[in-house]
Design a protein around this motif. Structure first.
Motif, PDB file in Angstrom:
ATOM      1  N   ARG A   1      -3.950   2.757  11.626  1.00  0.00           N
ATOM      2  CA  ARG A   1      -2.490   2.800  11.494  1.00  0.00           C
ATOM      3  C   ARG A   1      -1.877   4.178  11.761  1.00  0.00           C
ATOM      4  O   ARG A   1      -2.410   5.190  11.331  1.00  0.00           O
TER       5      ARG A   1
ATOM      6  N   GLY B   1     -10.543  -0.496   0.536  1.00  0.00           N
ATOM      7  CA  GLY B   1     -10.640   0.937   0.217  1.00  0.00           C
ATOM      8  C   GLY B   1     -11.427   1.790   1.197  1.00  0.00           C
ATOM      9  O   GLY B   1     -11.831   2.897   0.848  1.00  0.00           O
ATOM     10  N   LYS B   2     -11.622   1.322   2.421  1.00  0.00           N
ATOM     11  CA  LYS B   2     -12.356   2.130   3.399  1.00  0.00           C
ATOM     12  C   LYS B   2     -11.618   3.428   3.693  1.00  0.00           C
ATOM     13  O   LYS B   2     -12.206   4.508   3.680  1.00  0.00           O
ATOM     14  N   THR B   3     -10.336   3.291   3.965  1.00  0.00           N
ATOM     15  CA  THR B   3      -9.576   4.471   4.350  1.00  0.00           C
ATOM     16  C   THR B   3      -9.407   5.431   3.181  1.00  0.00           C
ATOM     17  O   THR B   3      -9.574   6.647   3.336  1.00  0.00           O
ATOM     18  N   VAL B   4      -9.099   4.887   2.001  1.00  0.00           N
ATOM     19  CA  VAL B   4      -8.956   5.765   0.834  1.00  0.00           C
ATOM     20  C   VAL B   4     -10.272   6.503   0.604  1.00  0.00           C
ATOM     21  O   VAL B   4     -10.290   7.705   0.364  1.00  0.00           O
TER      22      VAL B   4
ATOM     23  N   GLY C   1      -7.968  -3.833   2.972  1.00  0.00           N
ATOM     24  CA  GLY C   1      -7.443  -3.466   1.662  1.00  0.00           C
ATOM     25  C   GLY C   1      -8.506  -3.229   0.600  1.00  0.00           C
ATOM     26  O   GLY C   1      -8.198  -3.164  -0.580  1.00  0.00           O
TER      27      GLY C   1
ATOM     28  N   ARG D   1       0.812  -1.220   0.000  1.00  0.00           N
ATOM     29  CA  ARG D   1       0.000   0.000   0.000  1.00  0.00           C
ATOM     30  C   ARG D   1       0.841   1.265   0.000  1.00  0.00           C
ATOM     31  O   ARG D   1       0.331   2.323  -0.296  1.00  0.00           O
TER      32      ARG D   1
HETATM   33  N1  LIG Z   1     -10.513   4.935  -5.005  1.00  0.00           N
HETATM   34  C1  LIG Z   1      -9.295   4.365  -5.090  1.00  0.00           C
HETATM   35  N2  LIG Z   1      -8.454   4.737  -6.078  1.00  0.00           N
HETATM   36  C2  LIG Z   1      -7.227   4.182  -6.176  1.00  0.00           C
HETATM   37  N3  LIG Z   1      -6.758   3.248  -5.361  1.00  0.00           N
HETATM   38  C3  LIG Z   1      -7.536   2.812  -4.365  1.00  0.00           C
HETATM   39  C4  LIG Z   1      -8.850   3.347  -4.176  1.00  0.00           C
HETATM   40  N4  LIG Z   1      -9.404   2.729  -3.122  1.00  0.00           N
HETATM   41  C5  LIG Z   1      -8.472   1.857  -2.675  1.00  0.00           C
HETATM   42  N5  LIG Z   1      -7.352   1.896  -3.401  1.00  0.00           N
HETATM   43  C6  LIG Z   1      -6.147   1.048  -3.217  1.00  0.00           C
HETATM   44  O1  LIG Z   1      -6.427   0.054  -2.266  1.00  0.00           O
HETATM   45  C7  LIG Z   1      -5.487   0.091  -1.185  1.00  0.00           C
HETATM   46  C8  LIG Z   1      -6.167  -0.223   0.117  1.00  0.00           C
HETATM   47  O2  LIG Z   1      -7.130   0.755   0.418  1.00  0.00           O
HETATM   48  P1  LIG Z   1      -7.445   1.182   1.922  1.00  0.00           P
HETATM   49  O3  LIG Z   1      -6.182   1.407   2.673  1.00  0.00           O
HETATM   50  O4  LIG Z   1      -8.412   2.287   1.875  1.00  0.00           O
HETATM   51  O5  LIG Z   1      -8.131  -0.131   2.462  1.00  0.00           O
HETATM   52  P2  LIG Z   1      -8.972  -0.336   3.797  1.00  0.00           P
HETATM   53  O6  LIG Z   1     -10.295  -0.855   3.422  1.00  0.00           O
HETATM   54  O7  LIG Z   1      -8.950   0.889   4.619  1.00  0.00           O
HETATM   55  O8  LIG Z   1      -8.140  -1.483   4.485  1.00  0.00           O
HETATM   56  P3  LIG Z   1      -7.912  -1.764   6.057  1.00  0.00           P
HETATM   57  O9  LIG Z   1      -9.155  -2.315   6.598  1.00  0.00           O
HETATM   58  O10 LIG Z   1      -6.802  -2.764   6.076  1.00  0.00           O
HETATM   59  O11 LIG Z   1      -7.527  -0.464   6.675  1.00  0.00           O
HETATM   60  C9  LIG Z   1      -4.898   1.469  -1.246  1.00  0.00           C
HETATM   61  O12 LIG Z   1      -3.591   1.480  -0.746  1.00  0.00           O
HETATM   62  C10 LIG Z   1      -4.927   1.789  -2.739  1.00  0.00           C
HETATM   63  O13 LIG Z   1      -3.812   1.195  -3.346  1.00  0.00           O
END
Ligand SMILES: Nc1ncnc2c1ncn2[C@@H]1O[C@H](COP(=O)(O)OP(=O)(O)OP(=O)(O)O)[C@@H](O)[C@H]1O
Ligand SMILES: [Mg+2]
Lengths: 458, 607
Positions: free
Chosen positions: B280, B255-258, B253, A353
């Motif tokens: 994190r 995409g919640k945080t993004v 992974g 990531r």
């Molecule tokens: N809208 C988007 N555009 C581009 N890349 C994205 C997008 N959403 C997610 N990603 C990709 O997916 C990866 C993981 O996303 P993110 O960190 O938001 O996951 P998460 O759901 O928050 O995971 P966790 O539960 O582990 O925190 C990012 O590092 C990025 O590479």
């Protein structure tokens, strides 16, 4: 750990599983280290409940043979502390930082609490500098950056030990070899495997920059909970006091989690999923979050924890909760392993990531992002074509799709696949990536720019 | 109560100097104490000589059960316990915006002086007590004032005018008010005389509020406007309303945080409260690196000037993780009360639920599903209930929109936190592991997701852009749904075996997804898509599909449609056409018509 004298207390109230209970008192504190002394043997332990009436102690080397009336407990008035010193590089220790290699005990200038303390999030620096493993599937496709935590999800029978040893030998910060150290925490390994690791590091000549902390499979489970923390305590000293870039490899986190489950159930705690305690997430985070960088300090801690997925199941709580904490994952695949591809890394479910901010001009190379993108999408397409070929037969495929099949084979054997002794620089990895793209029609290469095609596909 | 809401000059959480009791039992964050003086449920306490912050979570006789928000290593029986006489509270006043707090509102930058690690017992006032703010009164001595009215204003950042409100539960006649000038948050800037009792209450620019008590307002209003996010999958398909609630469930992974970062960066809200709850440290570092540099799309000013960050990362004490959600929502309500539209992100509510579980486990309470305490659902409901579009006590309109990430174990939505959250939120933005694994972003599963605000926000689209939005959306959703029905057949017999009209549906849905639904958060142009552009893009896609339908019906072969040059152009439009060059869509539509006409002529000539 066993330095100063402390307050003694004679006799236990009771012994139960890994715990002993004794009369409470005002002097005791939660998390305090103790020595449980019986039969001339001294076992370390830690206070879990500090009560006025009763004190509960977790005994690290097990409670076998303890008799309540014959046991004395010494309270040490501090938490579990381990020695830290730069001189520990090149040496092998047990979970408590005691020499295992026959050498002298480390002359530590300092002893530190193994649990460390949380880095103030506002004091962190965002990690974005490249760390080279010499392994193409990682460096090229799932780049590791200094300060990241990137686990390897493996499964039983897959060559994660070999891969771990290779990373430990090869890892480097290009151009900065001097300030680079590797700390290797081996949790619950057989003596054979531990010996294999030691020899592999020694033979490569990298021993001088590696410190190993070993917890053997036949050591008490509760000690496994300390091994990674001892390793990280030294890592924090080297990184943030000695300005070194430190890579911490921990194997096998599954052994760690199982020990945590065992200890929790011995304490009679209410289990959550698959018998693991409800705080597994927080507990794992207290290890993984010790990776990172700190503003205005030179060093970094990068973590590569390795775990084996029970039943190859990625939704099992151990890989699942790990994935929720770490910044991506490297996934090993049985099918590639069967096809004799080493390392059997499937780049599709793998993800770093922090890669996008850690690569490119001045970090790796300007074409890196586009190239890895192109390789990823071509390989994803190849895997779809393979499924189709399995149904309709390879001969039925179009000429273009056949090119992809060939690309897929070569990508797996020549790009992902490499020798266990083969150490590729990032340039070699990227150039090899372009070699693979030569197998595809240029018109299909829409993820790389025309200039890049001109520069690399001649 | 009212008097207690005002803060003392030093602004510290000032527990009494004399202990009210002593600890008798310590295990992790849970501490039992014997107290000589009555304490109450929810009271904020301080424990030990280091005065660790804690809260009363149980009382029986002279025994009090406390949850401590800092590390308790080194704490044992016999240590002093101090009472504050107040429930767990936050301090509200100028200086919140741009700050970074931990779960119990300690300013993380101020903790720096203690070194890079968070050490126990470190104290720092939530607000800078020395900083002088330029205060201009809006009320005069002798005026009658009511709770929630604007007493005066302070320019908090270049974009936020901080309205100093008469605290809830205070009313009467303004006995005095400070002349315009520079004051600290501890300075008395007004006194209010209660008309019945004659009692005088001094007011400062800051006041305290108990975090678990929702701040009062006059009326609950129906949400009316969308919270424009600039993300097509939300604004066009599953819109969120200002004052609404949304859940973002998804495995790791996905995409919640993004998504939450995207909403913080681009959503057209006045104030953003971002709660990093048990996640994190490096993500907080990223926010702290990016937000001060990034310009807010409406004001052009750095994003940090409208943002409050709360960071209680996964390795920080678990009890404070639980508190972080309440700290965040209380701050959000406070800015709502000034008449602002506030959006609160909580990443992740699952970690908060797990904190409840952890403490509940230590208390040996009877667990319900998966070890979570039986009150999990009630706590989630109480949290989401604090969202809303309201008429404030002062008579203006404000809103708190709540967007909670959910991290289901194993990515399985049937687990308790996802299920309960679903009951209390009206938007459900389901992230999909397979889509994320295929690098299809945002990985929102459009069949599983829904919005309960379609009717509410429809009026807004109608007012702003004419009636088209709902029609276009419904047309697009039909296409997606028919496609997914067909995909089941395709999996059995292959796409080529379908008749052309059906293949066109698949083709149309594919174009819709590639050209419109997918949106790369990292693309400099497409990271924010203005509503007009969203409509234009969706319009162009559907125009292409309709025209294609026409000529395929007349017998044009489908592969010719797929190979049209303009198709590629539509796919690239999202990243090629900037928000301020929408006239280019007219040209694009022109080229769609041109190529379709040509194809039609071409094909007529052949047959
Ligand atoms: N809208 C988007 N555009 C581009 N890349 C994205 C997008 N959403 C997610 N990603 C990709 O997916 C990866 C993981 O996303 P993110 O960190 O938001 O996951 P998460 O759901 O928050 O995971 P966790 O539960 O582990 O925190 C990012 O590092 C990025 O590479
Ligand atoms: Mg996340």
């Amino acid at each position: 750990m066993m330095r100063e004298s402390g307050r003694f207390q004679c006799g236990l109230k009771s012994v139960s599983g890994a715990l002993v209970f004794l009369e409470g008192g005002a002097g005791v504190s939660y998390g305090e280290m103790v020595e449980v002394i019986a039969d001339g043997r001294v076992r370390p332990g830690r206070v879990l409940i500090a009560g006025r009436e009763t004190v509960a102690i977790e005994v690290y080397e097990g409670t076998e043979g303890l008799s309540p009336s014959e046991t004395r407990v010494r309270f040490l008035a501090h938490g579990l502390e381990v020695p830290v010193a730069e001189e520990m590089l090149g040496r092998t220790f047990d979970s408590f930082g005691r020499a295992l290699d026959g050498g002298p005990e480390p002359l530590a200038r300092e002893w530190r609490d193994v649990n460390g303390a949380a880095i103030n999030p506002a004091m962190r620096a965002y990690p974005r500098d490249f760390l080279q493993t010499g392994i193409s599937a990682i460096d090229g496709m799932n780049t590791l950056v200094r300060g990241q935590k990137l686990p390897i999800f493996s499964a039983s029978g897959l060559p994660h030990n070999r891969l771990a040893a290779q990373i430990v030998r090869q890892a480097e910060v290009p151009g900065e070899r001097a300030g680079f150290a590797v700390i290797f925490a081996i949790v619950g390994a057989s003596r054979d495997v531990a010996e294999m690791f030691r020899r592999s590091v020694e033979e490569s000549g990298a021993l001088g920059r590696v410190a190993m902390f070993v917890n053997f499979a036949d050591d008490p489970a509760v000690e496994r909970l300390i091994t990674p923390r001892t390793a990280l305590t030294l890592a924090e000293h080297l990184a943030f006091d000695r300005a070194m870039h430190v890579l911490v490899v921990i194997t096998d986190m599954t052994q760690y989690c199982e020990a945590l489950r065992e200890v929790a159930s011995a304490k009679g705690e209410v289990p959550s999923r698959k018998g693991f305690p409800g705080y597994l997430y927080s507990d794992l985070a207290s290890i993984y979050e010790r990776a990172g960088r700190i503003r205005d300090r030179e060093g970094s801690i990068t973590q590569v924890p390795i775990l084996t997925m029970p039943n190859d199941d990625i939704t099992h709580p151990i890989p699942d909760l790990t994935g929720y904490i770490t910044e991506g994952q490297i996934v090993l695949e049985r099918e590639l392993d069967r096809g004799d591809i080493y390392p059997p890394i499937n780049v599709l479910p793998s993800l770093s990531r922090l890669m996008s901010d850690g690569i490119g001009q001045g970090r790796t190379r300007d074409d890196h992002a586009h190239l890895s993108n192109q390789l990823y999408s071509a390989y994803a397409y190849t895997r779809r074509i393979r499924m189709l070929a399995a149904i309709i037969g390879e001969e039925e495929l179009s000429a273009r799709d056949k090119m992809y099949l060939e690309f897929g084979r070569r990508f797996e054997s020549e790009f992902v696949g490499q020798g266990a002794e083969e150490n590729r620089s990032i340039e070699q990895t990227l150039d090899r990536g372009w070699e693979m793209l030569k197998l595809l029609p240029t018109a299909d290469l829409t993820r790389v720019s025309e200039q890049e095609i001109a520069a690399h596909l001649k | 109560m009212a008097g207690e809401l005002t803060i003392s000059a030093d602004g510290v959480r000032d527990a009494g100097r004399k202990p009210v009791g002593r600890t008798v039992w310590v295990s992790g964050p849970v501490v039992k104490a014997e107290v000589e003086r009555a304490v109450f449920m929810g009271e904020q306490m301080e424990v030990g000589d280091e005065r660790l912050i804690g809260e009363v979570i149980g009382v029986s006789g002279d025994q009090a059960l406390l949850q401590v928000y800092e590390e308790t290593e080194g704490l044992g029986p016999g240590r002093p316990v101090f009472s504050t006489g107040l429930p767990m509270f936050v301090t509200l006043g100028p200086g919140l915006v741009g700050s970074v707090f931990d779960g119990i509102q300690r300013p993380l930058y101020a903790l720096e002086k203690a070194g890079p690690y968070i050490s126990r017992g470190t104290k720092a006032t939530p607000l800078d007590m020395e900083k002088r703010w330029h205060f201009a009164a809006r009320k005069r001595t002798g005026e009658k004032i009511r709770a929630g009215e604007v007493l005066g204003v302070v320019q908090e950042t270049s974009v936020i005018e901080h309205r100093v409100l008469v605290p809830p539960e205070v009313a009467g006649e303004l006995a005095s008010v400070a002349p315009e000038g520079d004051y600290t948050v501890g300075d008395v800037i007004a006194t209010v005389r209660d008309e019945k009792t004659g009692k005088q209450t001094p007011l400062t620019m800051a006041h305290r509020w108990p975090v678990k008590r929702p701040r009062p307002y006059r009326n609950h209003l129906r949400p009316r406007e969308p919270l424009v996010t600039g993300q097509r999958i939300f604004d066009l398909f599953f819109p969120l309303a200002k004052g609404g609630t949304a859940a973002i469930p998804g495995g790791f992974g996905t995409g919640k945080t993004v998504t939450q970062h995207q909403l913080s960066k681009w959503a057209l809200a006045d104030i953003i409260v971002f709660v990093g709850c048990g996640e994190r440290g490096n993500e907080m570092a990223e926010v702290l690196l990016v937000f001060p540099e990034l310009a807010d799309p409406r004001t052009g000013r750095p994003l940090m000037e409208k943002t409050v960050l709360i960071g209680n990362t996964s390795n920080m004490p678990v009890a404070a993780r639980e508190a972080s959600i309440y700290t965040g929502i209380t701050i959000a309500e406070y800015y709502r009360d000034m008449g602002y539209d506030v959006a609160l992100m909580a990443d992740s509510t699952s970690r908060w639920a797990e904190a409840l579980r952890e403490v509940s486990g230590r208390l040996e309470e009877m667990p319900a599903e998966e070890g979570f305490p039986a009150y999990l659902a009630a706590r989630l409901a109480q949290f989401y209930e604090r969202a809303g579009h309201v008429e404030t006590l002062g008579g203006s309109n404000g809103s708190v929109t709540v967007i909670g990430a959910v991290s289901p174990a194993g990515g399985d939505f049937s687990e308790p936190v996802t299920q309960h959250t679903k009951r209390f939120t009206r938007c459900f933005w389901a992230l999909d592991k397979d889509l994320a694994a295929a690098r299809y972003f945002p990985a929102i599963n459009y069949l599983e997701s829904y919005s309960g605000y379609l009717d509410e926000v429809g009026e807004w689209w109608h007012r702003e852009y004419g009636a088209r939005w709902r029609d276009l959306r419904d047309e697009a959703m039909r296409l997606l749904q028919e496609d997914s029905r067909l995909q089941r057949i395709v999996r059995l017999i292959g796409e080529d075996a379908l008749p052309d009209e059906q293949r066109l549906i698949i083709e149309g849905s594919r174009l819709l997804q590639e050209a419109c639904l997918q949106q790369n958060a990292n693309d400099p142009v497409d990271t924010f898509c203005a509503p007009e552009k969203q409509l234009a893009l969706l319009g162009a896609v559907l125009h292409f599909v309709r025209r294609a339908e026409e000529i395929v019906k007349k017998g044009a072969p489908i592969h010719r449609v797929r190979e049209m040059a303009v198709r590629e152009e539509i796919v690239r439009a999202k990243e090629k056409i900037p928000n301020d060059k929408l006239e280019l869509f007219k040209e694009l539509t022109g080229r769609i018509d041109g190529e379709m006409d040509a194809l039609y002529r071409d094909f007529r000539r052949v047959t």
